[in-house]
Design a protein around this motif. Structure first.
Motif, mmCIF file in Angstrom:
data_model
loop_
_atom_site.group_PDB
_atom_site.id
_atom_site.type_symbol
_atom_site.label_atom_id
_atom_site.label_comp_id
_atom_site.label_asym_id
_atom_site.label_seq_id
_atom_site.Cartn_x
_atom_site.Cartn_y
_atom_site.Cartn_z
ATOM 1 N N PHE A 241 45.046 59.211 13.063
ATOM 2 C CA PHE A 241 43.611 59.375 12.794
ATOM 3 C C PHE A 241 42.788 59.156 14.060
ATOM 4 N N VAL A 242 43.058 58.063 14.778
ATOM 5 C CA VAL A 242 42.283 57.752 15.977
ATOM 6 C C VAL A 242 42.390 58.889 16.988
ATOM 7 N N GLU A 243 43.594 59.363 17.210
ATOM 8 C CA GLU A 243 43.800 60.436 18.188
ATOM 9 C C GLU A 243 43.052 61.707 17.777
ATOM 10 N N ARG A 244 43.157 62.080 16.523
ATOM 11 C CA ARG A 244 42.515 63.315 16.065
ATOM 12 C C ARG A 244 40.994 63.170 15.999
ATOM 13 N N TYR A 245 40.529 61.986 15.649
ATOM 14 C CA TYR A 245 39.085 61.786 15.533
ATOM 15 C C TYR A 245 38.432 61.865 16.913
ATOM 16 N N VAL A 278 37.112 46.986 12.217
ATOM 17 C CA VAL A 278 36.923 46.311 13.502
ATOM 18 C C VAL A 278 37.981 46.761 14.503
ATOM 19 N N ALA A 279 39.250 46.761 14.065
ATOM 20 C CA ALA A 279 40.339 47.157 14.964
ATOM 21 C C ALA A 279 40.205 48.614 15.387
ATOM 22 N N VAL A 280 39.883 49.489 14.444
ATOM 23 C CA VAL A 280 39.751 50.918 14.768
ATOM 24 C C VAL A 280 38.534 51.166 15.655
ATOM 25 N N ALA A 281 37.431 50.478 15.406
ATOM 26 C CA ALA A 281 36.233 50.641 16.235
ATOM 27 C C ALA A 281 36.522 50.263 17.682
ATOM 28 N N ILE A 282 37.237 49.181 17.891
ATOM 29 C CA ILE A 282 37.576 48.750 19.245
ATOM 30 C C ILE A 282 38.440 49.802 19.939
ATOM 31 N N ALA A 285 36.360 52.875 20.821
ATOM 32 C CA ALA A 285 35.510 52.610 21.984
ATOM 33 C C ALA A 285 36.316 52.712 23.275
ATOM 34 N N LYS A 286 37.530 52.201 23.268
ATOM 35 C CA LYS A 286 38.383 52.294 24.450
ATOM 36 C C LYS A 286 38.661 53.750 24.807
ATOM 37 N N ARG A 287 38.988 54.550 23.797
ATOM 38 C CA ARG A 287 39.320 55.952 24.047
ATOM 39 C C ARG A 287 38.099 56.743 24.525
ATOM 40 N N LEU A 288 36.974 56.563 23.848
ATOM 41 C CA LEU A 288 35.780 57.350 24.169
ATOM 42 C C LEU A 288 35.181 56.964 25.518
ATOM 43 N N SER A 289 35.374 55.714 25.937
ATOM 44 C CA SER A 289 34.833 55.280 27.222
ATOM 45 C C SER A 289 35.541 55.936 28.399
ATOM 46 N N GLN A 290 36.679 56.581 28.140
ATOM 47 C CA GLN A 290 37.412 57.258 29.203
ATOM 48 C C GLN A 290 36.806 58.613 29.557
ATOM 49 N N TYR A 291 35.909 59.100 28.707
ATOM 50 C CA TYR A 291 35.297 60.402 28.986
ATOM 51 C C TYR A 291 34.245 60.240 30.085
ATOM 52 N N PRO A 292 34.103 61.270 30.941
ATOM 53 C CA PRO A 292 33.150 61.152 32.054
ATOM 54 C C PRO A 292 31.712 61.042 31.580
ATOM 55 N N VAL A 294 30.127 58.803 30.004
ATOM 56 C CA VAL A 294 29.940 58.242 28.663
ATOM 57 C C VAL A 294 30.176 56.743 28.741
ATOM 58 N N THR A 295 29.280 55.967 28.163
ATOM 59 C CA THR A 295 29.501 54.530 28.043
ATOM 60 C C THR A 295 29.579 54.169 26.565
ATOM 61 N N THR A 296 30.323 53.135 26.252
ATOM 62 C CA THR A 296 30.462 52.696 24.874
ATOM 63 C C THR A 296 30.139 51.217 24.756
ATOM 64 N N SER A 297 29.532 50.852 23.646
ATOM 65 C CA SER A 297 29.330 49.449 23.300
ATOM 66 C C SER A 297 29.775 49.272 21.857
ATOM 67 N N ILE A 298 30.202 48.080 21.512
ATOM 68 C CA ILE A 298 30.762 47.819 20.191
ATOM 69 C C ILE A 298 29.850 46.864 19.436
ATOM 70 N N ARG A 299 29.635 47.171 18.183
ATOM 71 C CA ARG A 299 28.841 46.286 17.315
ATOM 72 C C ARG A 299 29.580 46.128 15.994
ATOM 73 N N HIS A 300 29.853 44.907 15.606
ATOM 74 C CA HIS A 300 30.518 44.613 14.331
ATOM 75 C C HIS A 300 29.447 44.119 13.355
ATOM 76 N N ARG A 301 28.929 45.021 12.548
ATOM 77 C CA ARG A 301 27.768 44.694 11.728
ATOM 78 C C ARG A 301 28.039 43.591 10.725
ATOM 79 N N ASP A 302 29.203 43.618 10.070
ATOM 80 C CA ASP A 302 29.438 42.702 8.960
ATOM 81 C C ASP A 302 30.505 41.645 9.250
ATOM 82 N N LEU A 303 30.937 41.563 10.484
ATOM 83 C CA LEU A 303 31.940 40.556 10.831
ATOM 84 C C LEU A 303 31.343 39.170 10.679
#
Length: 306
Positions: A241-245, A278-282, A285-292, A294-303
């Motif tokens: 899922f992560v790879e395809r998404y 939470v695990a999938v969001a992290i 974020a790691k994968r998407l931050s590799q794109y030129p 593009v910056t990513t930040s993580i927010r855990h709304r209900d943690l």
């Protein structure tokens, strides 16, 4: 005899120097959503900020900037609805800028009604449009007045869960010259049982992944812990899922670049917002931050919620 002339190179006297193109940023949004904080952050970045400018003066101001681009290369104008009659003409004023060939962007600041009410109550100030009614009445009137502006803004920044320091950091990230950031992505985890996030551009449901809640040794942990992350991501379906998404989001990122959109939120939900999302969001974020650019930040709304 004519002497040999060297080819013109960039920056030489033979090459016309391209004038600096002034940047015009219109900052608007809901009262109480943090316009002043955003203005302060822009000033810290070297922008010349004008607050509470009547929209009718935008054209005259942009003409001044066009004539003297080096004097005010970065101009931010904060516009609010305190002068309701004046604000009604803002679309006409912005159309006039476009007709005159003046490039501008709009940053719209928003927050939930509950957050805005709490901020007004803490400040012990009335909403500028509430008149003799309640704060919520003023917020409702303002939302109606600003609906078109929000729908057409290049950047919409939701400040519901941000304090003044986090909002300042978010604005700095969007407009810092430390790098040509085109798109700032917020990857948000959440729990479906607490409701959908209203500010998400995309929502992914990861409740198909086996739930660590039912593993006694993992239940007290969260998706930030390595044991839970390994449990979630080792599942073949989760990794696939992560790879395809991420791959599916590639044309979206390119489209945002073309449309000059600079901020987006991708929400990932599980039942309670503690383990899988939470695990999938992290990982996203790691994968998407590799794109030129593009910056990513993580927010855990209900943690942390029970």
């Amino acid at each position: 005899m004519t002497g040999h002339q060297e080819p013109a190179t960039e920056g030489s006297p033979l090459t016309p120097v391209k004038p600096v193109e002034p940047e015009l940023l219109v900052v608007t949004g809901m009262s109480g959503a943090g316009r002043s904080t955003a203005a302060n952050a822009l000033e810290d970045l070297g922008w010349y900020v004008i607050e509470n400018l009547p929209p009718q003066m935008l054209a005259a101001l942009s003409e001044l900037v066009s004539r003297m681009p080096g004097a005010l290369p970065k101009l931010a104008v904060v516009v609010d609805v305190r002068g309701k009659a004046l604000f009604a003409d803002i679309r006409e004023s912005l159309n006039a800028l476009s007709s005159a060939g003046v490039a501008y962007r709009v940053l719209f600041l928003d927050a939930s009604d509950e957050t805005l009410v709490r901020r007004f109550e803490l400040a012990r100030r009335p909403h500028p449009l509430q008149k003799d009614g309640r704060i919520l009445d003023g917020i409702g009137s303002e939302r109606q007045l600003l609906a078109e502006m929000k729908s057409q803004a290049e950047m919409v920044l939701d400040t519901t869960a941000l304090n003044v320091h986090e909002l300042g950091a978010a604005v700095t990230e969007l407009f810092s010259e430390s790098g040509p950031v085109v798109l700032a992505l917020t990857i948000m985890s959440f729990g479906f049982k607490y409701g959908l996030p209203v500010d998400a551009n995309f929502v992914a449901d990861v409740r198909f992944i086996p739930n660590p809640h039912w593993v006694p040794q993992l239940r007290p942990l969260t998706g930030e812990d390595a044991a839970v992350s390994d449990f979630v991501l080792k599942d073949h379906g989760a990794a696939d899922f992560v790879e395809r998404y991420v791959h599916a989001l590639e044309p979206v990122l390119e489209g945002y670049r073309r449309e000059n959109k600079h901020y987006a939120t991708i929400a990932v939900g599980c039942t309670g917002g503690k383990h899988r999302s939470v695990a999938v969001a992290i990982e996203l974020a790691k994968r998407l931050s590799q794109y030129p650019r593009v910056t990513t930040s993580i927010r855990h709304r209900d943690l942390g919620r029970e």
